[in-house]
Design a protein around this motif. Structure first.
Motif, mmCIF file in Angstrom:
data_model
loop_
_atom_site.group_PDB
_atom_site.id
_atom_site.type_symbol
_atom_site.label_atom_id
_atom_site.label_comp_id
_atom_site.label_asym_id
_atom_site.label_seq_id
_atom_site.Cartn_x
_atom_site.Cartn_y
_atom_site.Cartn_z
ATOM 1 N N LYS A 28 0.846 -1.189 0.000
ATOM 2 C CA LYS A 28 0.000 0.000 0.000
ATOM 3 C C LYS A 28 0.880 1.236 0.000
ATOM 4 C CE LYS A 28 -4.122 -1.716 2.309
ATOM 5 N NZ LYS A 28 -5.054 -1.500 3.417
ATOM 6 N N GLY A 29 0.414 2.239 -0.718
ATOM 7 C CA GLY A 29 1.098 3.519 -0.729
ATOM 8 C C GLY A 29 0.079 4.626 -0.556
ATOM 9 N N THR A 30 0.511 5.710 0.011
ATOM 10 C CA THR A 30 -0.376 6.850 0.239
ATOM 11 C C THR A 30 -0.119 7.938 -0.794
ATOM 12 O OG1 THR A 30 1.173 8.006 1.700
ATOM 13 C CG2 THR A 30 -0.328 6.398 2.730
ATOM 14 N N ASP A 31 -1.075 8.838 -0.916
ATOM 15 C CA ASP A 31 -0.883 9.999 -1.778
ATOM 16 C C ASP A 31 0.375 10.757 -1.378
ATOM 17 O OD1 ASP A 31 -3.130 9.625 -3.386
ATOM 18 O OD2 ASP A 31 -4.402 10.870 -2.118
ATOM 19 N N ARG A 32 0.551 10.953 -0.102
ATOM 20 C CA ARG A 32 1.728 11.689 0.387
ATOM 21 C C ARG A 32 3.021 11.008 -0.059
ATOM 22 N NH1 ARG A 32 3.146 15.440 4.229
ATOM 23 N NH2 ARG A 32 0.992 15.630 4.886
#
Length: 95
Positions: A28-32
């Motif tokens: 998983k990766g975040t927008d940030r």
């Protein structure tokens, strides 16, 4: 309803072609993380990538940390930053 500015992910559905894929795992990766990765790649490597390529690189870093030394990881820088100026590369939008 979308829950991310990274276009094409976070759409809460699986496309038919993806349902057939054999996936060993995912990160998983975040927008940030994607925005920071894009800025890092531009600043350090001169690569002006879009949100998908930046998110791919976020996943690469996470995979490399999980696998450790001695592995080769390949990804595709699948989009450029020019098509993402109004959101992903816009400091005003990101505030």
């Amino acid at each position: 309803p979308f829950d991310t500015i990274t276009e094409g992910i976070g759409i809460n559905r699986l496309t038919a072609n993806f349902k057939m894929a054999h996936i060993d795992g995912a990160f998983k990766g975040t927008d940030r993380e994607a925005v920071e990765m894009a800025a890092y790649l531009l600043r350090n490597d001169g690569l002006f990538v879009g949100s998908s390529a930046a998110m791919n690189c976020v996943g690469v870093v996470k995979a490399a940390r999980t696998l450790g030394h001695g592995h080769v990881i390949v990804t595709v820088l699948c989009d450029g930053g020019n098509r993402h100026l109004s959101k992903f590369h816009s400091p005003q939008y990101l505030q």
